[in-house]
Each structure stands twice: as structure tokens, then as C-alpha cells.
Design an enzyme around this catalytic site. Sequence first.
Site, PDB file in Angstrom:
ATOM      1  N   ASP A  94       0.836  -1.178   0.000  1.00 19.55           N
ATOM      2  CA  ASP A  94       0.000   0.000   0.000  1.00 19.55           C
ATOM      3  C   ASP A  94       0.884   1.246   0.000  1.00 19.55           C
ATOM      4  O   ASP A  94       1.669   1.463   0.935  1.00 19.55           O
ATOM      5  CB  ASP A  94      -0.883  -0.037   1.254  1.00 19.55           C
ATOM      6  CG  ASP A  94      -1.858   1.112   1.265  1.00 19.55           C
ATOM      7  OD1 ASP A  94      -2.319   1.485   0.181  1.00 19.55           O
ATOM      8  OD2 ASP A  94      -2.120   1.652   2.348  1.00 19.55           O
ATOM      9  N   THR A 127      -3.621   5.992  -3.815  1.00 17.33           N
ATOM     10  CA  THR A 127      -2.500   6.710  -3.198  1.00 17.33           C
ATOM     11  C   THR A 127      -1.205   6.541  -3.992  1.00 17.33           C
ATOM     12  O   THR A 127      -0.452   7.490  -4.162  1.00 17.33           O
ATOM     13  CB  THR A 127      -2.282   6.202  -1.765  1.00 17.33           C
ATOM     14  OG1 THR A 127      -2.119   4.788  -1.795  1.00 17.33           O
ATOM     15  CG2 THR A 127      -3.465   6.532  -0.886  1.00 17.33           C
ATOM     16  N   THR A 128      -0.974   5.326  -4.489  1.00 16.68           N
ATOM     17  CA  THR A 128       0.251   5.095  -5.252  1.00 16.68           C
ATOM     18  C   THR A 128       0.190   5.875  -6.562  1.00 16.68           C
ATOM     19  O   THR A 128       1.144   6.568  -6.936  1.00 16.68           O
ATOM     20  CB  THR A 128       0.417   3.584  -5.561  1.00 16.68           C
ATOM     21  OG1 THR A 128       0.219   2.855  -4.357  1.00 16.68           O
ATOM     22  CG2 THR A 128       1.761   3.273  -6.134  1.00 16.68           C
TER      23      THR A 128
END
Length: 564
Positions: A94, A127-128
Site C-alpha cells: 500500500d 495513493t500510489t
Amino acid sequence: MLVVYESNGKSASRIVRIGHERIENECIRGRACMTESDDNVVLEDTDRIHGRTALVNNVRAATSLAGAIRSTLGPRGLDKMLVEDDGEALVTNDGVTILEKANVEHPTARLLIDASSSQDRAARDGTTSTVLLVSEMLQNALELVRMGVHPSIIVKGYSIALEESLKEVIRVSLDSKEEQKIQVVNTSLRGKGDSALCELISGLAIEAANGLVGQGEGLDLERFRVKRLQIRQGSVMDTSLVRGLMLLKSRVDINSPPDSKGGKVAIIDGDLEKSKLQTSASIEVGSLGILQDFHDREMQALSNKVDHLSSLGVDLLVTRGGIADEAVSMLTDAGITGYRRFEKSDIDLLSVITGANPTRSINSLKESDIGKYSRRSEESIADVKHTLLEGDGMGMTLVVRGSTPNIREESVRIFDDAIGVAHRMSSSPGILPGGGAIQAHLARHLRIFSKTQSGREQLAIEAYASALESIPRILAENAGRDPVDVILSLSADQEKSGPWIGFDIMTGGNSDMRTIGVLDPEFVTRHSLSGATEAAITVLRIDDVLWARTDPSTPDWGEEELED
Ligand code: ADP
Ligand code: MG
């Protein structure tokens, strides 16, 4: 695994890339000395880097940060092992977890991490992608600066490109059908855990999110309306969602009834203990009678409180603090079942479920503070007593099973992400094709659109389009495919069959993303585009970096050599 950790002896570990040169602080100071005159008295306690050097350094920081998480993108992304100073290890893919745990001090890198954290808070996914997009936007901008385009033109071009992309996103997006919601949540969980577990949890998250519809707008609603209860016994696949508040508690008096079909509840954010003497107070005992009298008065006070509860018709008492042993039988005699030592979060959830208003003391309890519950039952799970309390208000408990803390915590993390997305889907139901399809489509759209713009902004819009294409490119790379081939075939297929054609990581070919159920929520993509563009623009606007002469440092990992 790409990442190893080192400890600097005083704080948490940092990511280091093997085989890359470290960027030393002296390097920044050295450049600063070349660009700054010695007689700048006002800034004597700072090191200064400005102009193109500042941009190059900032882009370098962003690129190396993105490099650390690039290989985690998509369901075929690799995991990272994060090791704390004390040796505690966490394996995750994550993006935001990796970045937030890394001890990064470079201000530009921190800005990217903030963009990723903000994406996590607002959309719980993407998010990445956000960090990768900022880094690509900045690298492409640097190329333009080297060609002589001023950063302010790039900022303008990027803003126009964002506005146009958001319009196009709305045009392409479709409202999700009920059965697509689970596919959306499932897509956002891909790669985060075992696929059967993710599927089970997606279903539970959708069920919980449906229960929260119409319960208010707060983004954190799903955090405090759904309790997570971990139970050691059973398989993780027995994880379930129950309506109401379930907790590891049993009533204070075994002689009171174990269950009830409903009644009135009082919640005390305090206790039902005997009154405590101030530490400095003392009683002079002149005769035995005084002590007895004191004891009688304490018992009378407890009894008055129980009478007060009875007069309000209460048959269930829940306290945050303790319940005196002497009060236990008084409660049972009055037909009241007591539970003590509730956590604050359980008190809050029970208050929502029953409508009871938690009060500090029983004496101040009024009719309007009393709530209603519809069922109370006690259940033995592997010989441990658990209690379930239900009411009309919407509150739920995720009962997470699993034999090890790791598997249970992983399930909770997956559920948190899943319900975050599912809950937001109920107010923002738009969906977009995943598998890099929407970014590839936006890139093609922007290239055509840029022709309508004048001058150098056209170049900036094209640079923005290429940055968007990095998402399908990196997905392809992480699946072991040739990124150029993938982009070319994706572009050709979209030209023929429209924007819903994307790259299917599982087969390596292109498919309609609706058919294979790889769907991204529209709000994730929208927030990611806006957040990434905003962060890139912030960095592009910087032309002067002043470092207080304390201990300036850049990330220890270098991705590519960026020559000034
Ligand atoms: P992020 O932190 O940005 O959400 P992820 O590692 O979760 O990063 O990857 C998300 C990307 O993976 C999205 O662009 C999504 O569309 C894509 N994706 C998920 N499943 C598939 C799949 N089966 N085929 C292709 N792409 C997929
Ligand atoms: Mg994701």
C-alpha cells in the site's frame, strides 16, 4: 523486494536503494555556495538554492520517492517489507503506508507524501497512482524547462489540462449498477490480500455501507459506526458483520437475566462506585458508631442512585467506569442489568444505536437522556462471554475471526479500505474503467484538445498527457509486459472501441473493463488527478529553497540521474 532499511541510530529507518549513489547534504550546500553571494547578511543562517537548481533538486526528490513505490502499482505489484528500528516488520504494497512509515525529511518529498495521505483520507484509494503522477508531471515539466519553457507557462498548461481532464472524466463515467459496486470495491482491494478473503470482505463492506445510507454525511462515519471486534477462534473466512454492538463483556451479576427483548438503557460516562475521599481528607473516628454511620450513608447514596434509575424505568445500565460490588445486587433487585468498564468508542456507538445520551453521573440523569434498545443477548464464543446490544439506530460490528493477530489485522485493514470506498460510492456512484484505460483515454483526448490551445501551453498539455500515460505504462511493466507495446495497442483499441477498453493484467491483453469487472470509482480518479496536479504545481512554483542551517537532508534513495 526492492527496499532495504538502514537505521541512523537515532530515528526510524530510511529506504536505501542498493547500487545508487546517495545524495549527500554537502551536494546541496556545495551548489548553494555556487549560486549565492557571500554578502547576503539577512540569510546568513540559511543555505540557499534557487532557480533551475532548486527545480532539479525537487524533481530528483519526487522521482526517487516515486521510485520507491513504483513496483507496487496494480494487482501484480510487488510487496515491500518495512522494518522499524526495533526490528518490527510489516509487509505491504500500500503506497501510503510505505511512504508514511519511511522517515523522509526532504520538503518536496514530504509534499508528495502529504498528497498521498490526503488522497487516502478523502478517497481511501489511489495513493500510489497519485505519487507516481506527481513525479511524472514534474519530470516532464523539467524537460520543458530545459527546452526553455518557463515554469509559469507549464503551471498554466497543467491547470488547463486538469480542468479539461475532469470534464472528460465526468463525460466518460457511468453510474454504477448494484452488482458493479462489489466489482469496484474488489478492484480497489486487488493485490492487498488473498482474493477469496478480499471478495468476502468486499461483500461485507458493501452491506455495511448500505446500512449507513442516509445516516449523515461525515466522511468518518464508517469508522465510528462500525466496530471492529477481533476473535481468536475460527477461520478468517468466518468473518461476519452483525447489526448492533458486539463486545467482549458479560453482565456484572450472573443472577440477572442473560438476555432481553428490549427496554430502556442509561449510559453513564462515569461510574457507580462509592464516593471516594479526597486524598488529603481524614475522618476522626471517635466511636464505632461514626464508622457505621459513614458506611450507611455511602450505601444510602448508592441505593438512591439505583432508585433514581428505577424511577426512570431503566432496565439496562452501562457505565464507562466501575460498578461497586455493593451496588451489584441492588441493581439486580431493582430489575436492572448492569455492564461496566465500556471503552469510550463503545459508549459512543451504543449511544448512536439506542439514542441514549451519555451523562457523567447517575444523579444528573434525566428522562430525555434515556435510550431504547431492542435486544440484548449473551453468547459464548469459544468459552468467552460476548454481549450483543441492538437498537433502532444504525451501528454495526465486524466480527473478525482468525487464529493469528496478523491475519486478523490484515482483514481489518482490508475492511477499512473496502468500507471507505464502499461508503463513498453510496454518495458518489460514478465509475470509470480501470487498468489504465481512463488515463490512456485522457492522454489521447488531451493531445487532440491541446491543438486548440495557443503557443507553449500546448507543450505543457502534451507533457501532462504523457504523465497520465505513466499509469498504464507502469501497470504493464509490473505485469512483465513491454510498456510501449501495451500503450500502442491500448491506444489503437480505444480508438476503435472507446474509452472502456483497458489493459487486463491477468491476461496481458486488452478488454472491456466492464466485462472483466475492473472498475475504478470516479471520485478516486478525480481526487487523484486534482491532488497530483496541485502538488506538481506547488513544486513548479518554487524557485528558491532556503534551508535553515540545522540538518538539511534529502532522501537517501536516488532513482535516476537528473543533470542540471
Ligand atoms: P493505488 O494505490 O493507486 O490504488 P493500486 O496498487 O491499488 O494503486 O493499483 C491500482 C490500479 O490497478 C488502478 O489503476 C486499477 O485500475 C488497476 N487494476 C486493478 N486490477 C486490475 C486488473 N485486473 N487489470 C488491470 N489493472 C488493474
Ligand atoms: Mg488501490
